[in-house]
Design a protein around this motif. Structure first.
Motif, PDB file in Angstrom:
ATOM      1  N   THR A   1      42.252  49.395  76.049  1.00  0.00           N
ATOM      2  CA  THR A   1      43.675  49.563  75.768  1.00  0.00           C
ATOM      3  C   THR A   1      43.805  50.112  74.362  1.00  0.00           C
TER       4      THR A   1
ATOM      5  N   TRP B   1      46.576  50.869  71.567  1.00  0.00           N
ATOM      6  CA  TRP B   1      47.930  50.412  71.306  1.00  0.00           C
ATOM      7  C   TRP B   1      48.411  50.909  69.948  1.00  0.00           C
TER       8      TRP B   1
ATOM      9  N   GLU C   1      51.258  50.235  74.700  1.00  0.00           N
ATOM     10  CA  GLU C   1      49.857  50.076  75.087  1.00  0.00           C
ATOM     11  C   GLU C   1      49.561  51.018  76.242  1.00  0.00           C
TER      12      GLU C   1
END
Length: 186
Positions: free
Chosen positions: A133, A135, A84
């Motif tokens: 984020t 990821w 992440e």
């Protein structure tokens, strides 16, 4: 709601939103994977290092806010690595599907690489603060090799992957085993 599984292994760190910070993130992930039993030249290490390089470079290039760092987290939980990269720029979200790029363009292929290499990837809002984020997940066998459920890339994609990977290789003397030879490779 079920409790998420606790990670078997975890690495987390903040980095400056600079090219140097992105390079350090890539190197530290590679070193951490090596320490976790996935040596530098294994498919798991090389794949996750390349994914880290792309996500970190995107955080620096597209998610940079002056004076703000980006955050990286690498977890291994039940045979799945999850990387992440979190930045503080909420308004610049990557598209759900990487766009096709012009064959002459020198940039714009990072998410195409991530999509080709990862088993799954996505974007989510940053927890408890502005930002996002990005990821990616990679499923591995117990022997440390990626599962092969992905469709093999076509020749042009493979050429792109190889060319990009060669650009991301570490400089001479950057790996610990190179230090004993004064940075010289055989």
């Amino acid at each position: 709601m079920p409790e998420p599984f606790a990670p078997e292994r975890e690495f987390t760190m903040r980095f400056t939103s600079t090219p140097r910070g992105a390079r350090l993130a890539r190197r530290l992930v590679s070193h951490r994977l090596h320490d976790w039993g996935h040596p530098y030249t294994t498919p798991v290490n090389e794949t996750l290092t390349l994914i880290t390089a792309e996500l970190s470079a995107n955080a620096v290039r597209h998610g940079h806010v002056p004076g703000r760092d980006f955050h990286l987290q690498l977890n291994l939980t039940e045979g799945t690595f999850r990387i992440e990269v979190t930045d503080t720029r909420a308004e610049k979200r990557p598209p759900a599907t990487p766009p096709a790029t012009d064959s002459l363009s020198e940039s714009g292929r990072g998410l195409l690489l991530v999509a080709a290499l990862a088993d799954d990837w996505g974007v989510s809002p940053r927890r408890a603060a502005p930002g996002k984020t990005v990821w990616a997940e990679l499923h591995v066998r117990t022997q440390g090799h990626p599962l092969t459920h992905r469709v093999a890339p076509g020749p042009t994609d493979l050429d792109l992957l190889l060319a990009t990977a060669s650009l991301l290789r570490d400089d001479r003397g950057s790996r610990p085993e190179d230090a004993s030879r004064g940075g010289r490779r055989p």
